[in-house]
Design a protein around this motif. Structure first.
Motif, PDB file in Angstrom:
ATOM      1  N   UNK A  44     -16.871  57.491   1.742  1.00  0.00           N
ATOM      2  CA  UNK A  44     -16.929  57.909   0.344  1.00  0.00           C
ATOM      3  C   UNK A  44     -15.513  58.068  -0.170  1.00  0.00           C
ATOM      4  N   UNK A  45     -15.241  57.546  -1.345  1.00  0.00           N
ATOM      5  CA  UNK A  45     -13.923  57.720  -1.964  1.00  0.00           C
ATOM      6  C   UNK A  45     -14.002  58.874  -2.950  1.00  0.00           C
ATOM      7  N   UNK A  46     -13.109  59.838  -2.825  1.00  0.00           N
ATOM      8  CA  UNK A  46     -13.169  61.001  -3.707  1.00  0.00           C
ATOM      9  C   UNK A  46     -12.734  60.658  -5.123  1.00  0.00           C
ATOM     10  N   UNK A  47     -13.138  61.518  -6.058  1.00  0.00           N
ATOM     11  CA  UNK A  47     -12.623  61.387  -7.416  1.00  0.00           C
ATOM     12  C   UNK A  47     -11.125  61.664  -7.359  1.00  0.00           C
ATOM     13  N   UNK A  48     -10.430  61.262  -8.375  1.00  0.00           N
ATOM     14  CA  UNK A  48      -8.996  61.506  -8.434  1.00  0.00           C
ATOM     15  C   UNK A  48      -8.705  62.998  -8.379  1.00  0.00           C
ATOM     16  N   UNK A  49      -9.503  63.788  -9.083  1.00  0.00           N
ATOM     17  CA  UNK A  49      -9.308  65.236  -9.095  1.00  0.00           C
ATOM     18  C   UNK A  49      -9.460  65.828  -7.693  1.00  0.00           C
ATOM     19  N   UNK A  50     -10.494  65.432  -6.982  1.00  0.00           N
ATOM     20  CA  UNK A  50     -10.707  65.949  -5.623  1.00  0.00           C
ATOM     21  C   UNK A  50      -9.592  65.473  -4.699  1.00  0.00           C
ATOM     22  N   UNK A  51      -9.149  64.244  -4.854  1.00  0.00           N
ATOM     23  CA  UNK A  51      -8.043  63.728  -4.038  1.00  0.00           C
ATOM     24  C   UNK A  51      -6.784  64.567  -4.250  1.00  0.00           C
ATOM     25  N   UNK A  52      -6.478  64.903  -5.492  1.00  0.00           N
ATOM     26  CA  UNK A  52      -5.317  65.745  -5.768  1.00  0.00           C
ATOM     27  C   UNK A  52      -5.491  67.144  -5.194  1.00  0.00           C
ATOM     28  N   UNK A  53      -6.703  67.683  -5.263  1.00  0.00           N
ATOM     29  CA  UNK A  53      -6.954  69.018  -4.686  1.00  0.00           C
ATOM     30  C   UNK A  53      -6.734  69.012  -3.185  1.00  0.00           C
ATOM     31  N   UNK A  54      -7.243  67.966  -2.518  1.00  0.00           N
ATOM     32  CA  UNK A  54      -7.056  67.864  -1.069  1.00  0.00           C
ATOM     33  C   UNK A  54      -5.576  67.772  -0.733  1.00  0.00           C
ATOM     34  N   UNK A  55      -4.853  66.919  -1.427  1.00  0.00           N
ATOM     35  CA  UNK A  55      -3.411  66.790  -1.189  1.00  0.00           C
ATOM     36  C   UNK A  55      -2.713  68.130  -1.423  1.00  0.00           C
ATOM     37  N   UNK A  56      -3.147  68.859  -2.445  1.00  0.00           N
ATOM     38  CA  UNK A  56      -2.542  70.153  -2.749  1.00  0.00           C
ATOM     39  C   UNK A  56      -2.759  71.184  -1.657  1.00  0.00           C
ATOM     40  N   UNK A  57      -3.924  71.165  -1.035  1.00  0.00           N
ATOM     41  CA  UNK A  57      -4.194  72.097   0.068  1.00  0.00           C
ATOM     42  C   UNK A  57      -3.161  71.910   1.176  1.00  0.00           C
ATOM     43  N   UNK A  58      -2.814  70.663   1.450  1.00  0.00           N
ATOM     44  CA  UNK A  58      -1.869  70.369   2.521  1.00  0.00           C
ATOM     45  C   UNK A  58      -0.421  70.293   2.038  1.00  0.00           C
ATOM     46  N   UNK A  59      -0.221  70.544   0.727  1.00  0.00           N
ATOM     47  CA  UNK A  59       1.123  70.488   0.128  1.00  0.00           C
ATOM     48  C   UNK A  59       1.801  69.144   0.429  1.00  0.00           C
ATOM     49  N   UNK A  60       1.013  68.081   0.239  1.00  0.00           N
ATOM     50  CA  UNK A  60       1.485  66.719   0.481  1.00  0.00           C
ATOM     51  C   UNK A  60       1.313  65.894  -0.784  1.00  0.00           C
ATOM     52  N   UNK A  61       2.167  64.894  -0.993  1.00  0.00           N
ATOM     53  CA  UNK A  61       1.925  63.976  -2.109  1.00  0.00           C
ATOM     54  C   UNK A  61       0.656  63.163  -1.828  1.00  0.00           C
ATOM     55  N   UNK A  62       0.004  62.757  -2.871  1.00  0.00           N
ATOM     56  CA  UNK A  62      -1.244  62.008  -2.761  1.00  0.00           C
ATOM     57  C   UNK A  62      -1.115  60.818  -1.808  1.00  0.00           C
ATOM     58  N   UNK A  63       0.011  60.107  -1.883  1.00  0.00           N
ATOM     59  CA  UNK A  63       0.231  58.913  -1.065  1.00  0.00           C
ATOM     60  C   UNK A  63       0.349  59.225   0.416  1.00  0.00           C
ATOM     61  N   UNK A  64       0.624  60.488   0.759  1.00  0.00           N
ATOM     62  CA  UNK A  64       0.699  60.869   2.170  1.00  0.00           C
ATOM     63  C   UNK A  64      -0.678  61.178   2.745  1.00  0.00           C
ATOM     64  N   UNK A  65      -1.627  61.417   1.876  1.00  0.00           N
ATOM     65  CA  UNK A  65      -2.981  61.761   2.315  1.00  0.00           C
ATOM     66  C   UNK A  65      -3.907  60.547   2.215  1.00  0.00           C
ATOM     67  N   UNK A  66      -3.795  59.795   1.124  1.00  0.00           N
ATOM     68  CA  UNK A  66      -4.672  58.656   0.880  1.00  0.00           C
ATOM     69  C   UNK A  66      -3.869  57.372   0.766  1.00  0.00           C
ATOM     70  N   UNK A  67      -4.407  56.301   1.350  1.00  0.00           N
ATOM     71  CA  UNK A  67      -3.768  54.994   1.280  1.00  0.00           C
ATOM     72  C   UNK A  67      -4.787  54.002   0.738  1.00  0.00           C
ATOM     73  N   UNK A  68      -4.416  53.313  -0.312  1.00  0.00           N
ATOM     74  CA  UNK A  68      -5.275  52.315  -0.947  1.00  0.00           C
ATOM     75  C   UNK A  68      -4.847  50.932  -0.485  1.00  0.00           C
ATOM     76  N   UNK A  69      -5.812  50.171   0.006  1.00  0.00           N
ATOM     77  CA  UNK A  69      -5.519  48.799   0.417  1.00  0.00           C
ATOM     78  C   UNK A  69      -6.608  47.895  -0.132  1.00  0.00           C
ATOM     79  N   UNK A  70      -6.234  46.943  -0.956  1.00  0.00           N
ATOM     80  CA  UNK A  70      -7.199  45.989  -1.509  1.00  0.00           C
ATOM     81  C   UNK A  70      -7.211  44.757  -0.625  1.00  0.00           C
ATOM     82  N   UNK A  71      -8.409  44.284  -0.332  1.00  0.00           N
ATOM     83  CA  UNK A  71      -8.520  43.038   0.415  1.00  0.00           C
ATOM     84  C   UNK A  71      -8.213  41.888  -0.535  1.00  0.00           C
ATOM     85  N   UNK A  72      -7.533  40.876  -0.063  1.00  0.00           N
ATOM     86  CA  UNK A  72      -7.238  39.750  -0.961  1.00  0.00           C
ATOM     87  C   UNK A  72      -8.514  39.055  -1.399  1.00  0.00           C
TER      88      UNK A  72
END
Length: 77
Positions: A44-72
């Motif tokens: 499941x992919x979280x909403x942007x708001x939930x993703x930011x909340x999770x990153x905030x709990x760990x005091x990490x930037x969003x990119x350190x918690x979540x990585x987006x990779x699109x398949x070609x």
């Protein structure tokens, strides 16, 4: 359009934060433990708001918690 995939480092961050449980993270973020489990497992992919909340709990930037990779895109010129 190709499929997208969001991976995350939530499990590693939980254990680095004193072995925080999924329930503890869920309580801090305002979601259910099942939601945390599904996000962590990549089902499941979280909403942007939930993703930011999770990153905030760990005091990490969003990119350190979540990585987006699109398949070609297949078969495109």
């Amino acid at each position: 359009m190709g499929q997208t995939r969001i991976s995350n480092a939530i499990r590693q961050l939980r254990f680095a934060a004193g072995e925080m449980t999924q329930q503890e993270l869920a309580d801090r973020v305002g979601v259910t433990r099942q939601t945390v489990h599904a996000i962590e497992a990549g089902k499941y992919s979280p909403s942007l708001e939930v993703a930011f909340r999770i990153a905030g709990v760990f005091k990490q930037p969003l990119e350190s918690v979540f990585v987006y990779a699109a398949e070609p895109d297949v078969g495109r010129d």
